[in-house]
Design a protein around this motif. Structure first.
Motif, short mmCIF file in Angstrom:
data_model
loop_
_atom_site.label_atom_id
_atom_site.label_comp_id
_atom_site.label_asym_id
_atom_site.label_seq_id
_atom_site.Cartn_x
_atom_site.Cartn_y
_atom_site.Cartn_z
N ASP A 115 0.89 -1.39 0.05
CA ASP A 115 -0.04 -0.09 0.20
C ASP A 115 1.11 1.29 -0.04
N CYS A 200 -4.14 -2.52 -1.56
CA CYS A 200 -4.56 -1.17 -1.30
C CYS A 200 -4.35 -0.61 -2.80
N THR A 227 -7.37 -0.18 -4.99
CA THR A 227 -7.15 1.60 -5.45
C THR A 227 -7.72 1.87 -6.28
N HIS A 278 -11.39 0.10 5.02
CA HIS A 278 -10.35 -0.16 4.38
C HIS A 278 -9.06 -0.86 4.85
#
Length: 312
Positions: A115, A200, A227, A278
């Motif tokens: 991430d 992520c 994401t 998240h």
């Protein structure tokens, strides 16, 4: 609240947090030694970043099952080797680290994409260790070239920081990491297919990697609450993908994941955890998160076992 919905039915054993010992929520012991002459040995600060490491406990790996045993001597605990690497040449090189299973190594290489907090973050390294402890060789590259997002920075500065991380540069760095894995494992005849896992920001890049690869080197991918996913890229993914997310994650809408999973097909699976936000799977912040994180890891472990370890 637990697992709320999956687009495909999972074996009941995978949906129970009891399938993994609750005491194995963090890596328990690491033994770092050199894998080859070229990489640098991981410095002791890696072990120091994992506060739960002890020399009296080890994870036992056998046929994809993880059990925790107490009072194991140090030699029995030496399950994972770790090295720091420099991938590429000159100014274009990037740092990475590789965790390599010592016992019960199945030969499979896994690319783990972090991430925004980067490859040195303790949560990322903890998770990489757990994957390696199940028999894999896990490469974690520095996607942000020494400039990850720092947790105590004002959130208002996030977009400004993100703009400094050129997407094409990140893609090239991931390509270098893929090439390293291909040379080290596939070209060397160690394994036939690789795997890729991402959280992520890295979870979004999983789709990019697989779309570009089109089944040439990767056998599967796992995206945790990805994401900035490019939905159009999903049509070019030629291997099954496991998506894991929470239904209260504003950064990774469930409807988007449903569309992407359908677009990929090929046995892909979407697993949604009710009430989770998240980052719950690798950054649990509550007992409820912790329980669901264990379930998520059990699903991941079975997915990798069936999609990579068995076939390789």
């Amino acid at each position: 609240m637990g697992l709320a919905m999956t687009t495909n039915t999972l074996p009941p054993a995978l949906l129970s947090a009891s399938s993994i010992s609750s005491s194995f929520r963090r890596p328990l012991y690491c033994h770092y030694s050199s894998i080859s002459a070229s990489p640098r040995i991981l410095s002791s600060r890696i072990c120091k970043s994992l506060p739960s490491l002890t020399k009296n406990t080890a994870c036992r790996v056998s046929s994809g099952q993880v059990k925790v045993e107490d009072s194991v001597d140090d030699e029995a605990c030496e399950l994972v080797n770790g090295v720091e690497l420099s991938i590429g040449e000159g100014d274009d090189s990037i740092n990475a680290y590789l965790l390599k299973a010592v016992k019960n190594n199945n030969g499979t290489g896994i690319l783990l994409l972090s991430d925004v907090f980067g490859f040195e973050d303790s949560s990322t390294r903890d998770f990489a260790y757990r994957v390696a402890c199940n028999g894999y060789n896990v490469l974690v590259p520095d996607l942000f070239r020494g400039n990850p997002w720092v947790k105590d920075q004002p959130k208002i500065m996030f977009q400004q920081w993100l703009a400094t991380q050129d997407r094409q540069r990140v893609a090239r760095d991931i390509d270098m990491s893929v090439k390293w894995l291909v040379d080290e494992f596939i070209a060397a005849g160690v394994t036939e297919k690789l795997g890729v896992i991402g959280f992520c920001f890295g979870g979004g890049r999983v789709i990019d990697v697989l779309a570009q690869d089109q089944g040439a080197h990767f056998g599967t991918g796992v995206s945790f609450y990805g994401t900035r996913i490019n939905p159009s890229a999903a049509a070019n993914v030629k291997v099954p993908v496991l998506f894991i997310s929470g239904d209260e994650d504003p950064l990774c809408p469930v409807n988007l994941l449903k569309d992407i999973e359908k677009s990929i097909g090929r046995g892909s699976r979407l697993v949604i955890f009710e009430g989770r936000g998240h980052g719950f799977a690798h950054r649990p912040e509550s007992p409820e998160d912790d329980e669901d994180a264990e379930q998520a890891f059990a699903v991941l472990r079975s997915w990798l076992q069936e999609g990579l370890a068995v076939n390789n």
